[in-house]
Design an enzyme around this catalytic site. Structure first.
Site, mmCIF file in Angstrom:
data_model
loop_
_atom_site.group_PDB
_atom_site.id
_atom_site.type_symbol
_atom_site.label_atom_id
_atom_site.label_comp_id
_atom_site.label_asym_id
_atom_site.label_seq_id
_atom_site.Cartn_x
_atom_site.Cartn_y
_atom_site.Cartn_z
ATOM 1 N N ASP A 1 0.845 -1.187 0.000
ATOM 2 C CA ASP A 1 0.000 0.000 0.000
ATOM 3 C C ASP A 1 0.885 1.242 0.000
ATOM 4 O O ASP A 1 1.855 1.324 0.772
ATOM 5 C CB ASP A 1 -0.897 0.006 1.236
ATOM 6 C CG ASP A 1 -1.923 1.121 1.166
ATOM 7 O OD1 ASP A 1 -2.909 0.956 0.417
ATOM 8 O OD2 ASP A 1 -1.726 2.140 1.853
ATOM 9 N N GLU B 1 -4.730 2.386 -4.373
ATOM 10 C CA GLU B 1 -3.263 2.471 -4.279
ATOM 11 C C GLU B 1 -2.675 1.191 -3.686
ATOM 12 O O GLU B 1 -1.539 1.172 -3.239
ATOM 13 C CB GLU B 1 -2.877 3.672 -3.416
ATOM 14 C CG GLU B 1 -3.194 3.544 -1.941
ATOM 15 C CD GLU B 1 -4.603 4.023 -1.612
ATOM 16 O OE1 GLU B 1 -4.868 4.322 -0.440
ATOM 17 O OE2 GLU B 1 -5.441 4.108 -2.537
#
Length: 522
Positions: free
Chosen positions: A395, A439
């Site tokens: 992440d 993301e």
């Protein structure tokens, strides 16, 4: 679903609707007619019971009239005929006359003589308490009602409860045989409505009934005839009998529900006929549709199936009818011409679409769909071979702040750079890098244990840091960093792929809790 089944699925509900409508109509409108006839017939027969009671009262009253309008009685009440009782009022008189007690009252309304018949001993008995109750009831009635007991035209009949037993009674003035007066008193005659009398009535009118004396006279009762369906076989008709507005007894009669039974048979026969006619109609429609529609359509379907299976688009359908099915065949042939010409270009397009469906549009790496498919396959393979499989969840740290500060265009470019770095970090063909969402990225590592996955994760951390992508809004570094969560397991019956992904996600959460720009294992 075949056309024949569709037609059946249309026709069968139609038949069911016809049967349902017929069923509703018969049970809603026809059968109630039978039930109404049954109720009316039961009420008519029940009224015969009431009529028989009235006849009994009339018979008793006429008998009482004969005794009251008689010179011998006229003399007896005046004390001038001492042999009257022995000559006329023996046991045989009570038994043959079918009455249970007889009272003579003089002009002063004092009891002159009484007789009470006991059927058990077939003798006349004296019952002082009964006599007193009769006298009390008579006096009570005389006080409450202005009865003219001595008029030549007077007579009173009805029912009364004595000792909680219904009694038919008659009161007649004592006159001469010419029915002239003046009256010298009156005679009171009574008959118990006992089981024997009820049994005789049942034999005479052929209607089964029973009586129940009214126990609580303070309640309000209705004289309406009530019809009750006890069950499918018995109908009860009941009504309270009143005498001078006083409820005396409840009469209940029971009737077999023969008319309802006949109505049910009639309705069931009509329903059976409707169903039979419906099936015949359905069969006729089915045969017609099969000849006119299904056989040509089946032939056309077989041709189309053969063309589809062999992919020989040079074959053509050969239904030459002049109806819509024939036109369908001709249009199918035209379509085959078009398909034959476009088959090659279509295959190329499908291959391209397949590739696009498993590729992330922004980063051009594998997407979530491909990850789900490959991870399931690799999980089963590792389970068979009993080798470890690892997952790294990745992440981008503070990516929302990055987007807010640099804009979405720069944010998209940042994700592309991260994707290239991740894809460049794996070397084996079986390893898979995919965009998991937003993301977040995921790395699938078959045949890799926790140590190997941890080593790769450290490499990813170093490579991302080496990119030195500026991130002014990051709380951990002046450049873009990532957090990594690692999970590894040897697949078995006691664990699952979903649990492995969850463990990696939990490890990613732990890495973020540890300050980001780091890795954590689970």
């Amino acid at each position: 679903m075949s056309l024949s089944k569709k037609i059946l699925y249309i026709l069968l509900p139609l038949l069911a609707a016809m049967v349902a409508v017929s069923y509703f109509a018969h049970w809603q409108y026809v059968f109630p007619v039978f039930k109404q006839l049954e109720r009316e017939d039961a009420i008519t027969n029940f009224e015969r019971v009431a009529a028989r009671f009235n006849e009994d009262i009339v018979d008793l009253d006429l008998q009482n009239k004969d005794w009251g309008a008689w010179d011998d009685t006229y003399e007896f009440i005046q004390g001038e005929n001492p042999d009257y009782i022995d000559a006329n009022l023996g046991v045989e008189s009570f038994r043959n006359g079918q009455f249970d007690f007889l009272f003579f009252f003089d002009l002063a309304k004092h009891l002159h003589w009484h007789g009470i018949y006991d059927p058990d001993t077939d003798s006349l008995v004296y019952d002082g308490s009964f006599v007193q109750r009769v006298v009390d009831r008579l006096q009570d009635k005389l006080i409450k009602t202005d009865l003219d007991l001595f008029s030549a035209d007077a007579h009173y009949t009805g029912l009364v409860l004595l000792e909680d037993k219904p009694v038919v009674y008659s009161i007649r003035p004592i006159l001469t045989s010419q029915e002239t007066g003046p009256s010298k008193g009156f005679v009171l005659r009574g008959r118990y409505v006992d089981p024997s009398l009820v049994s005789n009535f049942i034999k005479q009118i052929h209607v089964r009934f029973k009586i129940t004396p009214v126990a609580d006279r303070k309640k309000t009762y209705s004289d309406e005839i009530v019809v009750t369906e006890l069950d499918d076989e018995t109908l009860e008709v009941s009504s309270y009998v009143f005498s001078y507005d006083v409820p005396i007894m409840l009469v209940e009669s029971f009737f077999p529900r023969d008319i309802s039974a006949q109505g049910k048979v009639a309705v069931q026969s009509a329903l059976f006929t409707s169903i039979l006619l419906g099936f015949l109609l359905l069969f006729a429609l089915w045969i017609t549709l099969r000849k006119v529609v299904l056989e040509p359509v089946t032939h056309l379907t077989q041709k189309a199936t053969a063309i589809t299976n062999t992919k020989d688009y040079k074959k053509r359908a050969q239904v030459e009818t002049s109806d819509e099915i024939g036109e369908l065949s001709r249009q199918l042939n035209k379509m085959l011409d078009v398909i034959e010409n476009r088959e090659a270009s279509l295959e190329e397009l499908l291959a391209r679409l397949k590739e696009l469906s498993i590729t992330d549009a922004l980063t051009q790496i594998s997407n979530r769909l491909k990850f789900d498919s490959v991870s399931e396959m690799e999980w089963r393979r590792m389970q068979r071979e009993q080798l470890p499989i690892s997952i790294i969840m990745c992440d981008v740290d503070f990516f929302k702040q990055y987007n807010d500060h640099y804009g979405h265009v720069e944010g998209d470019q940042c994700l592309v750079s991260i994707a290239k770095t991740l894809e460049g970090s794996v070397a084996r063909p079986a390893d898979l890098v995919a965009r998991y969402g937003g993301e977040e990225f995921v790395i699938l590592l078959p045949s890799t244990g926790l140590d190997g996955a941890t080593h790769l994760a450290k490499t990813v951390l170093d490579k991302v840091a080496a990119m030195q992508l500026p991130h002014a809004k990051s709380d951990v570094a002046p450049h873009v960093t990532v957090s990594l969560g690692i999970a590894s397991v040897v697949p078995s019956e006691d664990n699952s792929l979903l649990q492995l992904i969850t463990d990696a996600d939990n490890a990613l959460y732990q890495a973020k809790q540890n300050g980001r720009n780091t890795l954590a294992t689970n």
